[in-house]
Design a protein around this motif. Structure first.
Motif, short mmCIF file in Angstrom:
data_model
loop_
_atom_site.label_atom_id
_atom_site.label_comp_id
_atom_site.label_asym_id
_atom_site.label_seq_id
_atom_site.Cartn_x
_atom_site.Cartn_y
_atom_site.Cartn_z
N LEU A 199 44.48 53.15 32.74
CA LEU A 199 44.90 52.09 31.65
C LEU A 199 45.77 52.82 30.59
O LEU A 199 46.92 52.33 30.12
N THR A 256 47.69 48.23 34.87
CA THR A 256 47.11 47.10 34.61
C THR A 256 46.28 46.35 35.70
O THR A 256 45.41 45.54 35.67
N VAL A 294 41.37 46.56 33.16
CA VAL A 294 42.04 46.55 34.37
C VAL A 294 41.57 45.49 35.41
O VAL A 294 40.27 45.64 35.57
#
Ligand code: NIG
Ligand code: ZN
Length: 432
Positions: A142, A147, A178
């Motif tokens: 992240l 993502t 995520v």
């Protein structure tokens, strides 16, 4: 427009591949670029984007709950890592000397090390410890601007231990910003208790493991390590077709070391992606193109294994009109790195991909390697507001200035997940 939850202004340059579909061949380098841009977000989705002036006009009269200033930075779609072995126990630094002395990857595996080493550590680890270790890796990803991450099982190799890995991936998907896409990879290696009895192990995968994984809804994809001395083309076909009957789409670790025919098989069974492909022939690349299979290239793996051969990205793009995707292949053996930005540099250095092709490979093509091109991977109205903000003047700067993390911020589902290079947790004292 009545209301906007978040307005991201002050974007120096917004860069994104256009549309939802895989970008093939020369189209990989055609990205959309908007200077002095803004993006408006409502309920986690992009509602409009364009030049600051256009967005201002579109938002006339709208209530704007929060505005953040990107202060002239570069903004791209959130990066997507479509091939990782995220959940595992232990590490394998003690095999490094062996590897560096020239012992081949498959020889270490045949001697009971390599993947089987990590199988021992994963079987011994508690679900809690696996979760905690994977969560820390996910934080790194992240912070790197990622993502969405695909996560494979394949270090349990018993029903109980495969389910343990898959449950960890599911819990992470639910608890971490995520998004995790789960892949069952019970056919990652033949475990010691089945040594010399690969066919019987395939029976166990098909009859005992797959039905439970499917029934519990723990995986969307099924992957097989189709390689000399691991699983043959015939065994891979049998596993993937059984998985397809249960609703799991196919992925293949194909032609990584030996050109066994894994890529042709990917075309034959209509796999969504074929991964590695270092040894893939022109015929097999043509088979991928014909069936719309996304080639997922993993330049960190060839780099870390000290190989002098690399996947033929230029041929894939220029000759075969393929939609190349890139990934870390994060795993404890052949590629222990969470850094997608290192992969971007290696794709430039060793695969000779251009910066724009690299961005496309890490966004919309990676999204399509996971069947999510309609939801993520590009900046389009209606798509998920997953955005990465880089402290870089342009896209070429990312693979150029290597060895550092360029990510300044990440917007995930319309919320700040990273800002000022730090995880945003809501609670100062509690790291994600
Ligand atoms: N090649 C097979 N599987 C992994 C490596 C797994 C490991 O070495 O632990 C890969 O994709 O590179
Ligand atoms: Zn892999």
């Amino acid at each position: 427009m009545e209301r906007v939850d978040l307005l991201l202004t002050g974007i120096g340059t917004l860069v994104s591949p256009p549309g939802n579909k895989p970008r093939c061949g020369h189209a990989m380098k055609e990205v959309r670029e908007i200077k002095d841009a803004a993006i408006a977000i409502r309920q986690g989705k992009i509602v409009c984007y364009g030049s600051a002036q256009e967005v201002q006009e579109m938002l006339a009269g709208a209530e704007i709950a929060e505005t953040i200033d990107a202060c002239g930075r570069l903004v791209t779609p959130g990066l997507i890592d479509p091939h990782t072995h995220l959940v595992h126990g232990g590490s394998r630094e003690h095999e490094l000397a062996l590897k560096r002395s020239g012992v081949p990857y498959l020889d270490i595996l045949a001697q009971g090390g390599g993947i089987l080493n990590t199988v021992n550590s994963t079987r011994a680890a508690s679900e809690h410890d696996l979760y905690d270790k994977a969560r820390r890796s996910l934080n790194e990803m992240l912070l790197n601007g990622v993502t969405t991450v695909e996560a494979k099982s394949g270090y349990g190799l018993t029903l109980k231990d495969e389910l343990k890995q898959l449950r960890v991936a599911k819990r992470l998907d639910e608890s971490h910003p995520v998004d995790i896409v789960s892949t069952f990879m019970g056919a990652h290696a033949v475990p010691p208790e089945f040594k010399g009895r690969t066919e019987e192990f395939v029976d166990v995968i098909v009859n005992d493991m797959l039905p439970v994984v499917a029934e519990q809804g723990l995986a969307e994809f099924c992957d097989v390590f189709c390689e000399a001395g691991v699983f043959s083309v015939v065994q891979t076909r049998r596993i993937l077709l059984a998985a397809q009957r249960l609703g799991l789409a196919s992925k293949i670790h194909a032609d990584e070391i030996v050109p066994l025919g894994g890529a042709e098989l990917a075309g034959e069974v209509g796999a969504i992606s074929a991964e590695h492909l270092l040894a893939a022939t022109d015929e097999s690349l043509a088979a991928l193109a014909e069936r719309g299979v996304v080639p997922v290239l993993l330049p960190g793996t060839s780099f870390n294994l000290g190989l002098t051969t690399h996947a033929r990205a230029r041929d894939m793009i220029d000759k075969h009109n393929l939609p190349v995707a890139l990934s870390t292949d994060y795993n404890p053996g052949s590629c222990p790195t969470e850094s997608i930005q290192l992969i971007m540099m290696l794709a430039s250095l060793n695969l000779k991909m251009t910066p724009e092709e690299i961005l496309t490979a890490c966004t919309i093509n990676a999204a399509n390697a996971l069947g999510r091109g309609g939801d993520i991977g590009s900046i389009e109205v209606g798509k998920r507001a997953d955005l990465t903000i880089f402290d870089s003047p342009n896209v070429a700067y990312l693979p150029y200035h290597f060895g550092i993390n360029h990510t300044y911020g990440v917007i995930k589902n319309g919320h700040k997940a990273v800002w000022n290079r730090r995880l945003v947790t809501g609670k100062e004292e509690e790291a994600l």
